[in-house]
Design an enzyme around this catalytic site. Structure first.
Site, short mmCIF file in Angstrom:
data_model
loop_
_atom_site.label_atom_id
_atom_site.label_comp_id
_atom_site.label_asym_id
_atom_site.label_seq_id
_atom_site.Cartn_x
_atom_site.Cartn_y
_atom_site.Cartn_z
N ASN A 9 3.33 6.98 -6.24
CA ASN A 9 2.64 7.81 -5.14
C ASN A 9 3.86 7.92 -3.90
O ASN A 9 3.65 7.00 -3.19
CB ASN A 9 1.35 6.99 -4.83
CG ASN A 9 0.74 7.90 -3.48
OD1 ASN A 9 1.05 9.14 -3.42
ND2 ASN A 9 -0.47 7.34 -3.08
N GLU A 100 -5.88 5.93 2.13
CA GLU A 100 -5.45 6.36 3.18
C GLU A 100 -6.40 7.77 3.50
O GLU A 100 -6.56 8.37 4.58
CB GLU A 100 -4.07 6.89 3.10
CG GLU A 100 -3.13 5.75 3.26
CD GLU A 100 -1.84 5.84 2.57
OE1 GLU A 100 -1.47 6.56 1.98
OE2 GLU A 100 -1.39 4.69 2.40
N GLU A 172 -6.88 -0.99 -4.94
CA GLU A 172 -5.64 -1.05 -4.01
C GLU A 172 -6.42 -1.72 -2.86
O GLU A 172 -7.22 -0.99 -2.17
CB GLU A 172 -5.46 0.58 -3.83
CG GLU A 172 -4.68 1.07 -4.77
CD GLU A 172 -3.69 2.15 -4.29
OE1 GLU A 172 -2.48 2.17 -4.89
OE2 GLU A 172 -3.67 2.74 -3.22
N GLY A 178 1.20 -1.08 2.11
CA GLY A 178 2.33 -0.75 2.90
C GLY A 178 2.49 -1.88 3.77
O GLY A 178 3.25 -1.80 4.86
N SER A 217 1.91 -2.99 -2.19
CA SER A 217 3.11 -3.74 -1.92
C SER A 217 3.57 -4.28 -3.28
O SER A 217 3.98 -5.44 -3.46
CB SER A 217 2.68 -5.04 -1.17
OG SER A 217 2.33 -4.30 0.24
#
Ligand code: 13P
Length: 259
Positions: A9, A100, A172, A178, A217
């Protein structure tokens, strides 16, 4: 047996020349790995680069995915892109409900909108990668399983799938995205097993064919342990998908799983 999927992604990263360079390096890297049919590899560039990326991966085994979709097929929806338009680019996958989009961008997508998008993807013959995951507060409050149950059920309500390969789920955990702080392999496995149990309740044995990816991560040095878990069928990779060596390292870990 579920074939592991490693999907990059790219988020809103890489301009066109850099994206093309990355594809080229991944392509030649894949030639040196014995990937064959053992692992599926996909890249999800920004929407505006879907067509040129489709051209760049043509003739390779790399598949294409989009990062978002709008649920209506056409109409006065300025700036949006329909599932049919995404399908025209040759994309097979579309990421839906990424954290997000649920938590960071603009007006925040809710589970109803996410559900409509999953439906739209199916209408156009795309395979949705439905993202689910708890926030840190939810985890601390012991709500992880409840959040996953709800997001899975809300995203898939009323839908049927002919084949388990027509659906991908990505676990996720929001706190792992991140941040450099990945879920442990045990945390990933228990979440994935919970999601698979939810899929089994809904779809019966088809659940055993649905790939559940871990995202958050993932790096070459933790991928093998996470992918080694029985219900982890590959990864949805953010930062580490932007460099060929780390993305290829993660593909190598998926190959170790594929045996
Ligand atoms: P990172 O791999 O950068 O943590 O991002 C994960 C992700 O959001 C993939 O969709």
């Amino acid at each position: 047996m579920r074939r592991p999927l490693v999907a990059g992604n790219w988020k809103m990263n890489l301009d066109l020349p850099r994206g093309r360079d990355l594809i080229e390096t991944i392509r030649s890297g894949l030639e040196t790995l014995d990937v064959r049919e053992r692992v599926e590899v996909a890249v999800c560039p920004p929407e505006i680069y879907l067509f040129p990326t489709a051209a760049a991966i043509s003739g390779t085994a790399i598949r294409l995915g989009a990062q978002n979709v709008y649920h209506e097929p056409s109409g006065a929806f300025t700036g949006e892109v329909s599932a049919e338009m995404i399908a025209e680019t040759g994309a097979r996958y579309v990421i839906i409900g990424h954290s997000e989009r649920r938590h960071t961008i603009g007006h925040h997508e809710d589970d109803r909108m996410i559900h409509l998008k999953v439906r739209a993807a199916r209408r156009a013959g795309l395979t949705p990668i439905l993202c689910v995951g708890e926030t840190l507060d939810e985890r601390k409050a012991g709500q992880t399983f409840d959040v996953l149950t709800f997001q899975l059920a809300a995203g898939l309500v009323g839908l049927a799938f002919k084949s388990g390969s027509d659906l991908v789920i990505a676990y996720e955990p929001v706190w792992a995205i991140g941040t450099g702080q990945n879920a442990t392999s045990a945390q990933a496995q228990e979440a994935h097993a919970h999601l698979r149990a939810g899929l089994r309740e809904k779809f019966g044995r088809l659940a055993d064919e649905v790939r559940i990816l871990y995202g958050g991560s993932v790096k070459p040095d933790n991928a093998e342990e996470i992918f080694g878990q029985p219900d982890v069928d590959g990864g949805l990779i953010g930062g580490a998908s932007l460099k060929a060596d780390s993305f290829l390292g993660i593909i190598r870990a998926a190959l170790a799983k594929a045996g």
